[in-house]
Design an enzyme around this catalytic site. Sequence first.
Site: not given
Length: 410
Positions: A100, A283
């Site tokens: 993140h 991702r």
Amino acid sequence: MELLRNAVRPYAWGSRTTIPELQGREVPSPHPEAELWMGAHPGDPSLVIGADGVERSLLELIEADPEGQLGRDCAQRWENRLPFLLKILAVEEPLSMQAHPSAGQAREGYAREEAAGITRDAPNRNYPDPTAKPELVCALTEFHALAGFRDPHRTVELLRAVETPGLAKYTELLAAQPDSDGMRALFTTWITLPQATLDELLPEVLDACVLHVKDHGEFDTECRTILELGEAHPRDAGVLAALLLNRLILGAGEAIYLPAGNLHLYLHGTAVEILANSDNILRCGLTPKHVDVPELLRVVDFTCCDMPVLRGEAGDCGDVYTTDAPEFELVRCEWGAGDRGELRTHGGRPQILLCTAGAVSVRADDGRSVELARGQSMWLPASNPPVTLRPVGEGRAQLFRATSGSVHRR
């Protein structure tokens, strides 16, 4: 000081027993239930059950009275948004490998994608909002995860233990520079390998892991994890990347904090998770969803070390999991069988209380009282007076208290 009705997210990696059993519903559920959301996320806000039985969206309540619900400091700092989301995670199968962004990266990425005209629900959107997404996960059962880059010297030992002709040059790449720069170089090389090269290397590595497990080698747990991921994602570079991460097994009550840039993957188990109220995910792999390698490399933190395991520090109202996240704070309140002790919380900040074992009485200074049974949760606005918590009955009781972080954190 009202009960919540919360949304269940039916992701494929979830369990058909954990969340329904926690809530006292029929087991198994018709489909996997992966997450129980408690908060004011726009995608699935909790419903606040009023004394008259009427249910109202917590998101709408906050929008109508941000200072009363959040408190002045929290409302001003987070622009009238509840900054955290509380979850139950029921992980039956591994999630995608992800990281993140920091607050600065999120703001810049959001502005860039807005200017490019990428719709917020587009599958290739990396930054649907301009906020950071730190998170903390606290185990309710034994909880398995990969998180953070392992010490490079130890990773070299692992790679040599499963070395194959095709893997040797990559092992030596890290051995020649066993630091965060070497880790970045190896990780970048692996996740950008041509598919044809990956299709040759991965079977070699998986076969070597099988032999290591059969021989009861030192890295048995790590190799079993690679085999599990390789079976589910046989052509995915994320399987190789998993070789580089710390393999963790958390006991009940133990937690890990995942700040910006920490590459991680949840494997199995049940946990309470608290995170910033954001959807920003980069991702790495092990998913059919969008993987933006250049953006991922800008976000990932390649610092190498053992992943700290948090066990909570004694506070006025239970064990506090201390982090530097300004968006949230998580406290675990525990009572053993026969324990009648009371704990007291202060007002002034928004709070969500979640009972995960036994039952707990919540009594406010103004005389109101509500009993939380296992699986139930409650919203306490900042304007609510302080409350006293005590177990109900003679058995063990457990309650988690989620609040916004201190206004002094940065």
